[in-house]
Design a protein around this motif. Structure first.
Motif, PDB file in Angstrom:
ATOM      1  N   ASN A  52       0.847  -1.189   0.000  1.00 14.10           N
ATOM      2  CA  ASN A  52       0.000   0.000   0.000  1.00 14.10           C
ATOM      3  C   ASN A  52       0.886   1.243   0.000  1.00 14.10           C
ATOM      4  O   ASN A  52       2.013   1.224   0.508  1.00 14.10           O
ATOM      5  CB  ASN A  52      -0.922  -0.005   1.214  1.00 14.10           C
ATOM      6  CG  ASN A  52      -1.884  -1.182   1.193  1.00 14.10           C
ATOM      7  OD1 ASN A  52      -2.455  -1.512   0.153  1.00 14.10           O
ATOM      8  ND2 ASN A  52      -2.074  -1.830   2.340  1.00 14.10           N
ATOM      9  N   ASP A  54       0.983   3.769   1.720  1.00 12.73           N
ATOM     10  CA  ASP A  54       1.400   4.297   3.021  1.00 12.73           C
ATOM     11  C   ASP A  54       2.430   3.411   3.719  1.00 12.73           C
ATOM     12  O   ASP A  54       2.800   3.666   4.866  1.00 12.73           O
ATOM     13  CB  ASP A  54       0.184   4.485   3.937  1.00 12.73           C
ATOM     14  CG  ASP A  54      -0.533   3.171   4.252  1.00 12.73           C
ATOM     15  OD1 ASP A  54      -0.143   2.108   3.699  1.00 12.73           O
ATOM     16  OD2 ASP A  54      -1.496   3.206   5.046  1.00 12.73           O
ATOM     17  N   VAL A  58      -0.165  -5.493   2.023  1.00 15.89           N
ATOM     18  CA  VAL A  58      -1.473  -5.760   1.439  1.00 15.89           C
ATOM     19  C   VAL A  58      -2.106  -6.932   2.181  1.00 15.89           C
ATOM     20  O   VAL A  58      -1.583  -8.047   2.161  1.00 15.89           O
ATOM     21  CB  VAL A  58      -1.350  -6.072  -0.059  1.00 15.89           C
ATOM     22  CG1 VAL A  58      -2.694  -6.511  -0.634  1.00 15.89           C
ATOM     23  CG2 VAL A  58      -0.809  -4.861  -0.819  1.00 15.89           C
ATOM     24  N   THR A  61      -7.120  -8.722  -0.996  1.00 14.34           N
ATOM     25  CA  THR A  61      -6.935  -8.747  -2.445  1.00 14.34           C
ATOM     26  C   THR A  61      -8.158  -9.349  -3.109  1.00 14.34           C
ATOM     27  O   THR A  61      -8.789 -10.252  -2.553  1.00 14.34           O
ATOM     28  CB  THR A  61      -5.682  -9.553  -2.831  1.00 14.34           C
ATOM     29  OG1 THR A  61      -5.555  -9.563  -4.256  1.00 14.34           O
ATOM     30  CG2 THR A  61      -5.745 -10.989  -2.329  1.00 14.34           C
ATOM     31  N   TYR A  88       7.195   3.268  -5.463  1.00 20.37           N
ATOM     32  CA  TYR A  88       6.733   3.907  -4.224  1.00 20.37           C
ATOM     33  C   TYR A  88       7.832   4.840  -3.716  1.00 20.37           C
ATOM     34  O   TYR A  88       8.968   4.822  -4.188  1.00 20.37           O
ATOM     35  CB  TYR A  88       6.430   2.853  -3.150  1.00 20.37           C
ATOM     36  CG  TYR A  88       5.605   1.692  -3.641  1.00 20.37           C
ATOM     37  CD1 TYR A  88       4.219   1.735  -3.601  1.00 20.37           C
ATOM     38  CD2 TYR A  88       6.213   0.541  -4.156  1.00 20.37           C
ATOM     39  CE1 TYR A  88       3.444   0.668  -4.056  1.00 20.37           C
ATOM     40  CE2 TYR A  88       5.459  -0.524  -4.613  1.00 20.37           C
ATOM     41  CZ  TYR A  88       4.074  -0.463  -4.560  1.00 20.37           C
ATOM     42  OH  TYR A  88       3.324  -1.519  -5.013  1.00 20.37           O
ATOM     43  N   TRP A  96       7.446  -0.404   4.812  1.00 27.23           N
ATOM     44  CA  TRP A  96       6.784  -1.648   4.396  1.00 27.23           C
ATOM     45  C   TRP A  96       7.685  -2.856   4.621  1.00 27.23           C
ATOM     46  O   TRP A  96       7.249  -3.869   5.149  1.00 27.23           O
ATOM     47  CB  TRP A  96       6.400  -1.540   2.928  1.00 27.23           C
ATOM     48  CG  TRP A  96       5.943  -2.837   2.333  1.00 27.23           C
ATOM     49  CD1 TRP A  96       4.727  -3.417   2.453  1.00 27.23           C
ATOM     50  CD2 TRP A  96       6.727  -3.727   1.522  1.00 27.23           C
ATOM     51  NE1 TRP A  96       4.688  -4.614   1.765  1.00 27.23           N
ATOM     52  CE2 TRP A  96       5.903  -4.825   1.186  1.00 27.23           C
ATOM     53  CE3 TRP A  96       8.045  -3.700   1.042  1.00 27.23           C
ATOM     54  CZ2 TRP A  96       6.360  -5.878   0.384  1.00 27.23           C
ATOM     55  CZ3 TRP A  96       8.502  -4.739   0.254  1.00 27.23           C
ATOM     56  CH2 TRP A  96       7.663  -5.817  -0.063  1.00 27.23           C
TER      57      TRP A  96
END
Length: 595
Positions: A52, A54, A58, A61, A88, A96
């Motif tokens: 994502n 931010d 994920v 899905t 990103y 992440w």
């Protein structure tokens, strides 16, 4: 078959595989002895993840892009090797990766994740091959580095890439791509180092050492060199991502020539190798895709060339998939008739350690439990995969610093080095009437050039008839393909079709024009070369880079990394395994002017 797994002991007395003071091989054997068959099978899959924006994983899905969520793959299927899809911000990527590592740390054995990436430092954006630079420093494509031909620069590039990758948690580069660009129509040439085997060997050694150092260690990014044994000689230049491009042929008898760069990569210590999809036709190799080909993977790569590292297949060899909503068969060329389990068994028997782009460990579990594949064979591959995790220091330091990532990725000096390389890679093909370098502030008409950038070099006009000079940027032609995924792989004719060509030539006749053509493949442009006031080739360069060279503010140093054919008839008559084999090319390999 393993007994019941050993439960974790008191954290005050770490398990041997957690003890960094012990030799790596002992740690590997200890961890291997504690793994269930299911956990071992998970190591054999190098799948994809998205994140994502931010920086969160994920967790939901609809299956339209990826079939499983991150927790399902790590916690449910025991996978620990992932390729990140998408572009990103640096801080978000680092955040992440820490969340993914925390998820992995919470599993029974806490095996850290190894994150990989396709190239991210240039201008191509192809979800199946590479991403544009985005937050990272922007450099020419690999083919542009070949145009420069300087191993020291390639080492500098790979070292900068290593530092940017490390900061966000990437520990495996799914590159360099060292196929020889011998079939002018092939879609993957921009990722290669061109048609010269000797130069490619020199550049891949610099590239591997820049990523890995002299030996693989905690400060390294592992290099997965591809596509063994060389993917350039594709019949009609079609790509074996697709069934109509599966055949690889050697009518010129130069199969051994395509191995030379791989010998150099092995000598440099590359840690991983990726066989291509291609199905060899008319050789003494079995006519099955290279990932299934025991004579190629075990006989040639391991036994003859002595490669001891990880062999990871190219993506999607054993199961069918849906990409952009369209069905795509498994790239099981030559073994299409086999079941998924039979394909997996054949790849393991061939010597492949890992399945790229797959996430079906249950298939491997069933192969072992049915007696089709021995657990000892699985252990051999798992040892290689675990060993690399230990050598890279992932068990000790799986996390990264998001603040440091934000400071490192795209750092000013890194960006400046990439920008300088863009300028240096530009190749001046013609300079009729000494048009270059341009002096003063001429009236400029620009097409497919950013007007705000061009305004710093001259007075912009809206009518080409008023211009002292026009600047036109073009791209190598290609034939549109109806399949969405295939449309990213530019294939087919290298010549501008009508009426587009007539329109370009009319423009060149009307106003003195500097033409810059992006050579992702070897464009067929004899008429354009004749009528342009000046012609420059680029391989990934900004408008500012082009105009700096045109106005004498920077020097172009590029030389053509492959020849530019005179006609499509000459291309069709050439042999796809022979470098620079078209008759009477417009510009030969190595051509380039100095201003």
């Amino acid at each position: 078959m393993n007994a019941t797994p050993t439960p974790p002991t008191n954290p005050a007395t770490p398990l041997p595989y957690r003890d960094a003071s012990l030799p790596v091989d002992r740690r590997v054997e200890d961890l291997l002895s504690r793994m269930t068959l299911e956990e071992k099978a998970g190591q054999l899959f190098h799948s994809m993840l998205m994140m994502n924006a931010d920086g969160t994983p994920v967790t939901e899905t609809d299956g339209s892009i990826l079939p499983f969520t991150t927790p399902e793959l790590i916690e449910g299927r025991h996978l620990t090797h992932f390729n990140l899809l998408g572009s990103y911000g640096a801080r978000a990527m680092a955040t992440w990766q820490n969340a993914v590592q925390e998820m992995a740390a919470g599993t029974r054995l806490g095996i850290p994740v190894t994150l990989s990436t396709d190239p991210r430092h240039s201008f191509t954006d192809n979800v199946g091959a590479s991403f544009n630079a985005g937050a990272f420093s922007a450099w020419p494509e690999a083919i542009g580095l070949a145009a420069i031909g300087d191993p020291e620069l390639v080492f500098e590039f790979a070292d900068i890439m290593r530092r940017e990758y490390l900061s966000v948690g990437f520990r495996v580069a799914l590159h360099p791509q060292i196929d020889l660009a011998t079939e002018p129509r092939w879609a993957r040439q921009s990722g290669t180092f061109g048609s010269d085997a000797k130069l490619t060997g020199e550049l891949v050694q610099a590239y591997v050492r820049g990523l890995q150092g002299e030996t693989l260690g905690a400060a390294s990014v592992s290099a997965m060199v591809k596509h063994f044994p060389g993917g350039g000689p594709q019949k009609d230049g079609e790509d074996p991502h697709f069934a109509h491009g599966k055949e690889q042929i050697y009518p010129g008898g130069m199969r051994e020539h395509h191995l030379e760069p791989f010998k150099a990569a092995i000598a440099a210590g590359c840690s991983q190798m990726m066989p291509y999809y291609g199905q060899p036709i008319g050789t003494d190799w079995d006519e099955v895709g290279f990932g299934f080909n025991k004579g190629v993977v075990t006989g040639l790569l391991r036994e003859q060339l002595g490669f001891q590292g990880i062999v990871c297949t190219d993506w999607g060899l054993i199961t069918d998939s849906v990409i952009f909503g369209e069905p795509h068969p498994a790239r099981a060329w030559g073994v299409e008739h086999l079941s998924v389990a039979e394909r997996a068994a054949l790849a393991l028997e061939a010597g492949s350690d890992q399945f790229g782009g797959e996430q079906c460990p249950e298939v491997v579990v069933e192969l072992v439990r049915s007696g089709r594949i021995s657990e000892a064979r699985i252990d051999a591959s798992v040892r290689r995969l675990l060993r690399e995790k230990f050598v890279l220091g992932l068990f000790e330091n799986p996390y990264v610093d998001p603040d440091a990532a934000a400071e490192t990725v795209g750092r000013a000096d890194f960006a400046a080095a990439g920008a300088a390389a863009q300028r240096r890679s530009l190749t001046v093909l013609t300079n009729t009437g000494k048009t270059l370098p341009v002096s003063g502030r001429p009236k400029l008409y620009v097409k497919d050039v950013d007007a705000d950038v061009a305004a710093a070099y001259g007075e912009l006009v809206s009518d080409p008839a008023e211009a002292d000079l026009a600047v036109l940027r073009l791209r190598t032609p290609h034939e549109p393909r109806t399949n969405i995924f295939e449309s990213f792989f530019h294939s087919g004719s290298l010549a501008f079709p009508e009426p587009e060509l007539t329109g370009i030539l009319s423009f060149l006749d009307a106003v003195p024009t500097l033409v810059c053509i992006n050579l992702e493949r070897a464009a067929v442009i004899p008429e354009i070369a004749e009528r342009a006031a000046a012609l420059i080739a680029d391989y990934g360069a900004s408008d500012a880079a082009l105009l700096d060279v045109a106005f004498g503010r920077a020097a172009a140093g590029g030389r053509l990394p492959f020849e530019l054919p005179r006609s499509m008839e000459a291309v069709a008559a050439s042999r796809p395994d022979v470098p620079n084999d078209t008759e009477n090319p417009v510009f030969p390999h190595g051509h380039g002017l100095t201003l």
